[in-house]
Design a protein around this motif. Structure first.
Motif, short mmCIF file in Angstrom:
data_model
loop_
_atom_site.label_atom_id
_atom_site.label_comp_id
_atom_site.label_asym_id
_atom_site.label_seq_id
_atom_site.Cartn_x
_atom_site.Cartn_y
_atom_site.Cartn_z
N ILE A 1 0.82 -1.20 0.00
CA ILE A 1 0.00 0.00 0.00
C ILE A 1 0.87 1.26 0.00
CG2 ILE A 1 -1.93 -1.15 1.15
CD1 ILE A 1 -1.05 0.37 3.74
N GLN A 2 0.25 2.35 -0.47
CA GLN A 2 0.89 3.67 -0.46
C GLN A 2 0.57 4.34 0.88
OE1 GLN A 2 2.70 4.82 -3.21
NE2 GLN A 2 2.33 2.77 -3.99
N ILE A 3 1.59 4.90 1.53
CA ILE A 3 1.38 5.61 2.79
C ILE A 3 2.09 6.95 2.75
CG2 ILE A 3 1.07 3.49 4.14
CD1 ILE A 3 3.94 3.80 5.16
N GLY A 4 1.74 7.81 3.70
CA GLY A 4 2.34 9.14 3.77
C GLY A 4 1.40 10.18 3.17
N ASP A 5 1.75 11.43 3.36
CA ASP A 5 0.90 12.54 2.90
C ASP A 5 0.61 12.46 1.41
OD1 ASP A 5 0.74 13.55 5.46
OD2 ASP A 5 2.47 14.88 5.20
N ASP A 6 1.60 12.13 0.62
CA ASP A 6 1.43 12.06 -0.83
C ASP A 6 1.59 10.64 -1.36
OD1 ASP A 6 1.07 14.88 -1.10
OD2 ASP A 6 3.25 15.14 -0.92
N GLY A 7 1.50 9.66 -0.48
CA GLY A 7 1.69 8.28 -0.90
C GLY A 7 3.11 8.00 -1.34
N GLU A 8 4.05 8.76 -0.76
CA GLU A 8 5.45 8.64 -1.20
C GLU A 8 6.16 7.41 -0.66
OE1 GLU A 8 5.61 11.65 2.30
OE2 GLU A 8 4.23 11.14 0.72
#
Length: 134
Positions: free
Chosen positions: A45-52
């Motif tokens: 999965i993508q995580i972080g504010d911008d999926g970084e």
């Protein structure tokens, strides 16, 4: 190992178990000692504010439909605050006390000593996976 499980997950039934002593009465971090679980899904999965950033996860289910992993990435833990609603919807994340839970792939490897894979037969010759592998 993650890539192998990811590739076969839709063509296999995967059972996983921990071999800790104590029998079914002993529970550590929400996991029952000496108990078998179903491995339902494997995702990155993508995580972080911008999926970084990305995180490798597994979805496990206790067949008793009770007691769930209470470590990182378990239902309702703070790690899920870093995941967008769209990403949660994509993987079917739900915070429910139903025996199903997510955990990191690393924690799964650390907590479970054994897995059994039962490969399912390919019954449909037009299956896109079959066509692409030939």
């Amino acid at each position: 190992m993650f890539n192998l499980f990811y590739r076969i997950q839709n063509r296999a039934l995967i059972c996983t178990s921990n071999l800790d002593d104590g029998g079914n009465e002993t529970i550590s971090r929400g996991l029952v000692h000496g108990h078998a679980y179903s491995l339902l899904r494997i995702e990155e999965i993508q995580i972080g504010d911008d999926g970084e950033y990305t995180q490798k996860l597994v979805k496990i289910r206790n067949p008793w439909a009770q007691t769930e992993w209470d470590g990182p990435w378990g239902d309702g833990t703070e790690e899920w605050e870093t995941v967008s609603d769209e990403e949660k919807e994509r993987i079917g994340y739900e915070d429910k006390d139903d025996g199903g839970f997510w955990m990191s792939f690393k924690d799964w490897v650390d907590e479970f000593e054994m897995f059994t894979i039962c490969m399912l037969p390919r019954l449909d010759p037009d299956d896109e996976d079959v066509v692409n592998e030939e």
